[in-house]
Every structure is written in structure tokens, then in C-alpha cells.
Design a protein around this motif. Structure first.
Motif, PDB file in Angstrom:
ATOM      1  N   ALA A  78       0.841  -1.208   0.000  1.00  0.00           N
ATOM      2  CA  ALA A  78       0.000   0.000   0.000  1.00  0.00           C
ATOM      3  C   ALA A  78       0.873   1.254   0.000  1.00  0.00           C
ATOM      4  CB  ALA A  78      -0.923  -0.014   1.213  1.00  0.00           C
ATOM      5  N   LEU A  79       1.927   1.251   0.831  1.00  0.00           N
ATOM      6  CA  LEU A  79       2.802   2.427   0.910  1.00  0.00           C
ATOM      7  C   LEU A  79       3.570   2.642  -0.385  1.00  0.00           C
ATOM      8  CD1 LEU A  79       4.261   2.086   4.525  1.00  0.00           C
ATOM      9  CD2 LEU A  79       2.736   3.871   3.677  1.00  0.00           C
ATOM     10  N   VAL A  80       4.072   1.541  -0.948  1.00  0.00           N
ATOM     11  CA  VAL A  80       4.869   1.660  -2.180  1.00  0.00           C
ATOM     12  C   VAL A  80       3.974   2.100  -3.342  1.00  0.00           C
ATOM     13  CG1 VAL A  80       6.246   0.365  -3.864  1.00  0.00           C
ATOM     14  CG2 VAL A  80       6.650   0.042  -1.412  1.00  0.00           C
ATOM     15  N   LEU A  81       2.772   1.552  -3.412  1.00  0.00           N
ATOM     16  CA  LEU A  81       1.860   1.956  -4.489  1.00  0.00           C
ATOM     17  C   LEU A  81       1.556   3.451  -4.396  1.00  0.00           C
ATOM     18  CD1 LEU A  81       0.045   1.275  -6.879  1.00  0.00           C
ATOM     19  CD2 LEU A  81      -1.740   0.583  -5.257  1.00  0.00           C
ATOM     20  N   ALA A  82       1.262   3.921  -3.195  1.00  0.00           N
ATOM     21  CA  ALA A  82       0.959   5.354  -3.032  1.00  0.00           C
ATOM     22  C   ALA A  82       2.184   6.196  -3.421  1.00  0.00           C
ATOM     23  CB  ALA A  82       0.544   5.647  -1.594  1.00  0.00           C
ATOM     24  N   ALA A  83       3.379   5.739  -3.034  1.00  0.00           N
ATOM     25  CA  ALA A  83       4.602   6.511  -3.348  1.00  0.00           C
ATOM     26  C   ALA A  83       4.857   6.544  -4.848  1.00  0.00           C
ATOM     27  CB  ALA A  83       5.796   5.895  -2.624  1.00  0.00           C
ATOM     28  N   GLU A  84       4.675   5.424  -5.518  1.00  0.00           N
ATOM     29  CA  GLU A  84       4.950   5.396  -6.968  1.00  0.00           C
ATOM     30  C   GLU A  84       3.908   6.191  -7.746  1.00  0.00           C
ATOM     31  OE1 GLU A  84       7.649   4.585  -8.365  1.00  0.00           O
ATOM     32  OE2 GLU A  84       8.617   3.599  -6.670  1.00  0.00           O
ATOM     33  N   LEU A  85       2.676   6.208  -7.271  1.00  0.00           N
ATOM     34  CA  LEU A  85       1.650   7.038  -7.928  1.00  0.00           C
ATOM     35  C   LEU A  85       2.005   8.522  -7.770  1.00  0.00           C
ATOM     36  CD1 LEU A  85      -1.587   5.113  -6.847  1.00  0.00           C
ATOM     37  CD2 LEU A  85      -0.696   5.303  -9.184  1.00  0.00           C
ATOM     38  N   ALA A  86       2.538   8.862  -6.603  1.00  0.00           N
ATOM     39  CA  ALA A  86       2.898  10.266  -6.356  1.00  0.00           C
ATOM     40  C   ALA A  86       4.078  10.692  -7.237  1.00  0.00           C
ATOM     41  CB  ALA A  86       3.254  10.460  -4.887  1.00  0.00           C
ATOM     42  N   ARG A  87       4.991   9.738  -7.476  1.00  0.00           N
ATOM     43  CA  ARG A  87       6.224  10.062  -8.192  1.00  0.00           C
ATOM     44  C   ARG A  87       6.003  10.180  -9.716  1.00  0.00           C
ATOM     45  NH1 ARG A  87      11.252   7.864  -6.295  1.00  0.00           N
ATOM     46  NH2 ARG A  87      10.059   6.231  -5.257  1.00  0.00           N
ATOM     47  N   ALA A  88       5.071   9.395 -10.260  1.00  0.00           N
ATOM     48  CA  ALA A  88       4.960   9.272 -11.722  1.00  0.00           C
ATOM     49  C   ALA A  88       3.987  10.303 -12.315  1.00  0.00           C
ATOM     50  CB  ALA A  88       4.490   7.865 -12.068  1.00  0.00           C
TER      51      ALA A  88
END
Ligand SMILES: Cc1cc2nc3c(=O)[nH]c(=O)nc-3n(C[C@H](O)[C@H](O)[C@H](O)COP(=O)(O)OP(=O)(O)OC[C@H]3O[C@@H](n4cnc5c(N)ncnc54)[C@H](O)[C@@H]3O)c2cc1C
Length: 372
Positions: free
Chosen positions: A306-316
Motif C-alpha cells: 500500500a505504501l509503495v503503491l501510493a509513493a509510486e503514484l505520487a512520483r509518476a
């Protein structure tokens, strides 16, 4: 990417932590949960430092720790009751313990309250009828006749994920290992202040959940995946551990009396080797990597997802690279947990070489201490 409309299918541990992380990142999140009662069975789980770190990142560490029982050692016993390893476990967050035992209902309440508080809309007794991804968005028809349009749909719907079936109908199905687990809650005894794990063909663990409560798990070989009558579960669980000589276990056996309080579960696993998303629909948690519980990390992996998905959505800047990066960051770590846990399981039931549990546990603590 910001301000997306996101649908999360499944209000379990992975779905709720996704909702919290994504609401905090400024997205609008709707969670649908198939179970109208949103019920969770009454025993507990063990979580380690990586989950404590994740809960800190999600901003709910004090609620979480307050709902469970923190500890800093794992003790390994042989069936006679002799302690053969006492493993100190590393703290990853200053001022907080390195492990937590927590009742599933208590964890569910902390996560559910936080998801609602963060702004997630949660609808119960609802599932997906149809998903149509046209490249620009996903149109969804729900089982209650309502419809919605989303930038992203997250399938956090567990081991038998309907979302996985929809986007990857040819994906492998969950596999039964040949082992099952029996669980039961007890009044906590004063000596159980951390995980006490008993090795052997019948594995046993005692886990503190609060000052008042602890639970016992018992893993047993169950070739052919037999069916057990609900009204015999307590006597069957007692019979599975009747021959364990440990005085601590003997003292508990007779307290297993309530059939409806025995939680019996055949152990299954799945790991999706290929992509974890198709277009704007992505999978998370047990839907893509369900593990046996031998390292106590299944929920931990869902929470980290969940944390990684949220971080990658924020980054891309767009969906495709975000979802690809999410899967790439998660795959090896989840594979390690699924395969190492399964190796312990297979060793216990003679389907593979016996694994030194203390060694495997130390390895796991080092591995999950690495940043996500
Ligand atoms: C015996 C056992 C012991 C375990 N012990 C531990 C442990 O000690 N520590 C640990 O970290 N992990 C443990 N785990 C693993 C952990 O329980 C799972 O990894 C974790 O629950 C996965 O979370 P999830 O959200 O992906 O799936 P789930 O928790 O299964 O949640 C899925 C949710 O989706 C809902 N749902 C399903 N289908 C639909 C649908 N079509 N539409 C809408 N909603 C739907 C379900 O009702 C459920 O609420 C254990 C697992 C088992 C089997």
C-alpha cells in the motif's frame, strides 16, 4: 499524480492501508467490501518491525501499538518445553517495540477508523459486477446497481481475488500446501510476553495480544485437505496437541472447549510471477502474493504494498510507469516471504528439507529491516 478517483475492492488489511495512504496523498478513495457485516475472525496476528515502521509512516503508530502487545524477543522451544533459542529482534523505530501481537478485530478497528477519518468512503455488502477499462478510466458497475468511473481500481480482495480473475483469468490458482492451522484465544498467562514458537511436525505458537489475551496456533499436516465438522472442532484441536509433552501446552489443552471459537484454516499460497496490473487495474496483498504464516509476514507485505503503491503514484506522471515501478519494487521481497515461508511449511510436513526455524526467522528479520 494527484487528485485521482480511486476504487479499492476489499476492505481488509491491504485495502484499508491503501485507502489511508492514498487519502493522505490527496486522492479521493472509495472502498467496497463484500461482507455486509465487515466481520473479522477473533484470533490475532504477529507483526514485525517493518510493520511498525509502516504504521509510523501511515501516521497511526500510537493507536496501533495501543491496540496490541509489543515485544522484543522470539523464543523457540522443542515439544518437551525446553527453550532452544532466544532471539532478540531489531527495533526499526525508536521508542517502539520490534514486534506486535494484535487481535484481528483490534487491528481492523484501528485501520477502519483511520480510513474513514482520512476521508475514504466505505460501502459494505457491495462488490463489482463489471469493470470496463477504456484506457482513459475504468467504468464500474456494482452489485447494488450503482455505477462509478475511476482513474484507478485496486484489487485488494484477498487470496480468491475476483479482480485477479477478471484481469488475469489464466493466472495460477491458490495451492493448498498439505498443512492447516488451528487457532484459539486464551486468557494470557504471565510468562507469555513474546512469541513462543514450538518446533516439530505439529508446530505450536503462543502469541500475546493484549494484557488480558493471547492466542495459540497449531499447524498440522492435513493430507488430502480433510473436512472437519464445526461441532467437533474443539475436541479435534485438543486431539492434535494431546501428545505434546510441554507443561505449558498441557496446561492449556483442556481450555479448548468452544467449537465456534476454534479458527481452522487450510494453508494456501499464490505468487503472481508476471505483471500485477493490467491497464488501470492493479492488484495488491494476498490477491498477488498470499503466503503461509510461518514467518508472520503476509499482512506486513500487504501493508508495505500500500505504501509503495501510493509513493509510486505520487512520483509518476502517468499510470503505467507507476504501476510497473510498484510491482518491480515489491516482487523480490514478496517472493522471498512466500518462498521462505513455504519452505518452512514443506519441511515441517516432509514435503521438503527441514528448515532451521530460528535461522529462517533471523534471516527474515534482517531482510524486512531493509527499506521498502
Ligand atoms: C492462518 C493465517 C495466519 C496468518 N498470520 C499472519 C501473521 O501472523 N502476520 C501477518 O502479517 N500475516 C498473517 N497472515 C496473512 C494475512 O492474514 C494476510 O496476508 C492479509 O490478511 C492479507 O490482506 P489482504 O487485504 O490482501 O486480504 P484479506 O485480508 O483477505 O482482505 C480481503 C478483503 O476483501 C474482501 N473481498 C473479497 N472479495 C471481494 C469482492 N469481490 N468484492 C469486495 N470485497 C471483497 C474480503 O471480504 C476481505 O475483507 C496469516 C494468514 C493466515 C491464513
Amino acid at each position: 499524480m494527484k487528485n485521482m478517483q480511486i476504487l479499492v475492492v476489499g476492505g481488509g488489511i491491504g485495502g484499508l492501508t491503501s485507502a489511508i495512504a492514498l487519502c493522505r496523498a490527496g486522492h479521493t478513495v472509495e472502498v467496497i467490501e463484500r461482507d455486509p457485516n465487515w466481520s473479522v475472525y477473533g484470533v490475532g496476528i504477529i507483526q514485525q518491525g517493518n510493520v511498525i515502521r509502516a504504521m509510523t509512516e501511515l501516521g497511526l503508530i500510537d493507536d496501533y501499538i495501543g491496540a496490541g502487545f509489543g515485544f522484543d524477543r522470539v523464543q523457540v522451544y522443542i515439544p518437551t518445553g525446553q527453550c532452544v533459542a532466544d532471539i532478540p529482534t531489531p527495533r526499526l523505530v525508536d521508542g517502539y517495540p520490534s514486534n506486535v501481537g494484535i487481535g484481528r478485530p483490534a487491528l481492523h478497528k484501528v485501520l477502519g477508523d483511520r480510513a474513514k477519518g482520512a476521508g475514504a468512503q466505505i460501502r459494505l455488502g457491495v462488490t463489482v459486477d463489471t469493470l470496463v477499462d477504456d484506457g482513459e478510466g475504468v467504468s464500474v458497475t456494482f452489485s447494488d446497481g450503482s455505477t462509478g468511473r475511476y482513474d484507478l481500481v485496486i484489487g485488494a480482495d484477498g487470496l480468491y481475488s475476483q479482480t485477479r480473475e477478471t484481469i488475469f483469468p489464466d493466472a495460477p490458482k491458490p495451492e493448498f500446501t498439505g498443512q492447516s492451522v488451528w487457532r484459539y484465544n486464551f486468557k494470557r498467562t504471565p510468562d507469555v510476553v513474546g512469541l513462543q514458537a514450538y518446533e516439530g511436525p505439529t508446530g505450536i505458537g503462543l502469541v500475546p495480544l493484549s494484557d488480558e489475551l493471547m492466542y495459540m496456533y497449531v499447524t498440522t499436516p492435513e493430507p488430502g485437505n480433510p473436512w472437519y465438522a464445526k461441532e467437533d472442532l474443539a475436541s479435534t484441536m485438543r486431539s492434535k496437541i494431546a501428545n505434546i509433552p510441554s507443561p505449558a501446552i498441557k496446561a492449556l489443552v483442556d481450555q479448548i472447549t468452544q467449537d465456534h471459537e476454534v479458527v481452522y484454516k487450510p494453508l494456501e499460497w499464490i505468487l503472481l510471477e508476471g505483471p500485477w496490473h493490467k491497464g488501470r487495474v492493479v492488484l495488491l496483498g494476498d490477491a498477488v502474493h498470499a503466503t503461509t504464516p510461518h514467518l508472520g509476514q503476509g499482512a506486513g507485505m500487504a501493508i508495505e504494498d500500500a505504501l509503495v503503491l501510493a509513493a509510486e503514484l505520487a512520483r509518476a506522471d502517468s499510470i503505467e510507469p507507476a504501476l510497473t515501478a510498484y510491482r518491480n519494487r515489491r516482487f523480490e521481497r514478496c517472493r522471498y516471504i512466500v518462498e521462505s515461508s513455504r519452505a518452512i511449511c514443506f519441511g515441517q510436513i516432509g514435503k521438503g528439507p527441514l528448515v532451521d526455524n530460528a535461522h529462517a526467522t533471523r534471516d527474515m528479520f534482517m531482510k524486512v529491516a531493509e527499506p521498502i
